[in-house]
Enzyme design. Structure first.
Site, PDB file in Angstrom:
ATOM      1  N   LYS A   1      -8.831  67.328  79.042  1.00  0.00           N
ATOM      2  CA  LYS A   1      -9.986  67.993  78.336  1.00  0.00           C
ATOM      3  C   LYS A   1     -11.202  68.120  78.715  1.00  0.00           C
ATOM      4  CE  LYS A   1     -11.241  63.965  75.359  1.00  0.00           C
ATOM      5  NZ  LYS A   1     -11.190  63.590  74.329  1.00  0.00           N
TER       6      LYS A   1
ATOM      7  N   ARG B   1     -11.395  61.495  60.714  1.00  0.00           N
ATOM      8  CA  ARG B   1     -11.654  62.708  61.364  1.00  0.00           C
ATOM      9  C   ARG B   1     -10.264  63.241  61.629  1.00  0.00           C
ATOM     10  NH1 ARG B   1     -13.758  61.501  67.669  1.00  0.00           N
ATOM     11  NH2 ARG B   1     -11.564  61.312  67.841  1.00  0.00           N
TER      12      ARG B   1
ATOM     13  N   TYR C   1     -43.972  70.536  84.939  1.00  0.00           N
ATOM     14  CA  TYR C   1     -44.442  70.871  83.692  1.00  0.00           C
ATOM     15  C   TYR C   1     -45.124  69.749  82.762  1.00  0.00           C
ATOM     16  CZ  TYR C   1     -41.396  75.043  84.353  1.00  0.00           C
ATOM     17  OH  TYR C   1     -40.846  76.097  84.711  1.00  0.00           O
TER      18      TYR C   1
ATOM     19  N   MET D   1     -35.211  73.067  84.370  1.00  0.00           N
ATOM     20  CA  MET D   1     -33.909  73.688  84.313  1.00  0.00           C
ATOM     21  C   MET D   1     -33.091  73.534  85.754  1.00  0.00           C
ATOM     22  SD  MET D   1     -32.636  77.481  82.985  1.00  0.00           S
ATOM     23  CE  MET D   1     -33.525  77.388  81.473  1.00  0.00           C
TER      24      MET D   1
HETATM   25  C1  LIG Z   1     -10.190  61.963  74.639  1.00  0.00           C
HETATM   26  C2  LIG Z   1      -9.272  61.627  74.084  1.00  0.00           C
HETATM   27  C3  LIG Z   1      -8.425  60.713  74.623  1.00  0.00           C
HETATM   28  C4  LIG Z   1      -8.906  60.103  76.004  1.00  0.00           C
HETATM   29  O1  LIG Z   1      -9.812  59.255  75.982  1.00  0.00           O
HETATM   30  P1  LIG Z   1     -10.389  58.263  77.114  1.00  0.00           P
HETATM   31  O2  LIG Z   1     -11.310  57.056  76.451  1.00  0.00           O
HETATM   32  O3  LIG Z   1     -11.503  59.328  77.825  1.00  0.00           O
HETATM   33  O4  LIG Z   1      -9.322  57.752  77.876  1.00  0.00           O
HETATM   34  C5  LIG Z   1      -7.324  60.271  74.016  1.00  0.00           C
HETATM   35  N1  LIG Z   1      -7.028  60.500  72.871  1.00  0.00           N
HETATM   36  C6  LIG Z   1      -7.956  61.416  72.110  1.00  0.00           C
HETATM   37  C7  LIG Z   1      -7.278  61.575  70.610  1.00  0.00           C
HETATM   38  C8  LIG Z   1      -9.069  61.919  72.698  1.00  0.00           C
HETATM   39  O5  LIG Z   1      -9.652  62.689  71.837  1.00  0.00           O
END
Ligand SMILES: *Cc1c(COP(=O)(O)O)cnc(C)c1O
Length: 381
Positions: free
Chosen positions: A45, A143, A271, A319
């Site tokens: 992800k 959640r 800045y 930036m």
């Molecule tokens: C992001 C995520 C993972 C991976 O977690 P890491 O700690 O990065 O290995 C696993 N399960 C869910 C539900 C996640 O959202």
């Protein structure tokens, strides 16, 4: 990877670069596979934790990961467009999500509620196919996932949908709230909750092949959370939330020196003139800023390294650029400073940046901006 030519190449050579070592990703993947004696789902992800989803996915799959995990269906579709055929699970979708596209591209989905189950089942029914789903239980995050109180109802509905032939429950997914602190007794409570959720599935005749609770931290330190599959994201690129030291950093971020100048004592920098030189010195001006992931909220200890020597970042982060105090350190225009790396040569690590920014390593790597060129070394693509 695609060959880059002309102006793109020139830009790539002179701008900030994130170098991804696929051999290290492969090594980290194999470590998880050996710990698990089961399967590894490579979680890619957020564009593979900033490193490039396709690149990380291919490196992990080549090293023994058997599945991929993403949050949205859209991220899964991107992997399919790249030609990746491995199983993909997507686990964070609204009931309005395009489950039809997921089915069409063989993207498995997590089902956290009755409403989600109904939405997925409706798509499967109209397409005349069976949707592979992972029921998702919430054992303590409040959640994503189904709260334990609603679990029996969801499980019963899933059993009915499986009997109808519109879904197949291939997985049970849970997620721990506190695995980065393995000694926290909350972990055992949540591990127990997951086991109860699994038993409930068995009582209605559902035997999911993929039982997964552990992410990076639990896979490393909580054997009773491992089950048949772990979902590893951060650990692939070498982030170890529990500090076991078992993983290697796969990422290095570098940026070029644009300018070097000699300045007198009393010269204000950047800045707001928040920093003023105390002595005559040399300043180097580096082409990387907060749009590239260098937080403006850094603390004063933050540094980069040049040939193993630390150089402090001085004045405000802008930036597109930062200024470092070179002092007597030798430096050449165009030379690359190391913002972070695996830490083998005295350079800062992602963990150092996390502590300078008051956050965790995951936020540092996922915050690396889109104009930072990604490049791979290590061969295992
Ligand atoms: C992001 C995520 C993972 C991976 O977690 P890491 O700690 O990065 O290995 C696993 N399960 C869910 C539900 C996640 O959202």
């Amino acid at each position: 990877m695609r060959a880059e030519v002309g102006i793109l190449n020139l830009w790539g050579m002179t701008g900030a670069t994130l170098t991804v070592d696929t051999a290290v990703i492969a090594r980290n993947t194999r470590l998880f596979a050996s710990l698990m004696r089961g399967e590894v789902m490579a979680v890619v992800k957020a564009d593979g934790y900033g490193a490039g989803a396709e690149l990380v996915a291919r490196a992990a799959l080549a090293a023994g990961a058997t599945q991929l995990g993403v949050t949205s269906i859209g991220e899964g579709l991107t992997l399919r467009e790249a030609g990746i055929t491995a199983p993909v699970l997507s686990w964070l979708n609204s009931v309005e999500a395009d489950f039809g596209a997921a089915l069409h591209h063989r993207i498995e989905v997590a089902v956290p509620s009755l409403r989600h189950l109904q939405a997925v089942a409706a798509f499967a029914r109209s397409a005349g196919v069976r949707a592979a789903i992972h029921l998702q239980v919430d054992c303590g995050l409040a959640r994503e996932g189904c709260p334990p109180a609603a679990w029996p109802e969801l499980v019963a509905a899933a059993a009915a949908a499986e009997a109808e032939g519109v879904v197949q429950v291939v997985g049970l997914m849970g997620h721990l709230s506190s695995a980065d602190n393995p000694a926290d007794p909350v972990n055992q409570r949540e591990i127990g909750c997951y086991a109860e959720a699994l038993h409930r599935l068995w009582t209605v005749g559902l035997y999911p092949a993929h039982r997964h609770l552990a992410a990076t931290a639990a896979a490393l330190t909580l054997p009773s959370a491992r089950h048949s599959l772990c979902r590893v994201g951060a650990g692939l690129v070498g982030i170890d939330p529990t500090g076991t030291g078992a993983l290697q950093g796969a990422l290095a971020l570098t940026a070029p020196i644009i300018d070097i100048r000699e300045v007198a004592a009393g010269t204000p920098v950047g800045y707001g003139h928040t920093w003023v030189t105390q002595r005559p010195t040399r300043l180097a001006h580096i082409a990387i800023g907060y749009a590239d992931g260098i937080s403006r909220a850094l603390d004063a200890a933050a540094s980069v390294s040049l040939n193993g020597q630390r150089l402090r970042i001085v004045g405000r982060v802008s930036m597109d650029q930062v200024v470092v105090d070179l002092g007597p350190t030798k430096a050449t225009l165009g030379e690359q400073v190391v913002v972070f790396g695996p830490g083998h040569s005295g350079e800062p690590t992602v963990d150092d940046w996390a502590s300078w920014c008051g956050t965790i390593a995951n936020e540092i790597v996922t915050g690396i901006g889109p104009r930072v060129r990604r490049t791979a070394v290590g061969g295992a693509q």
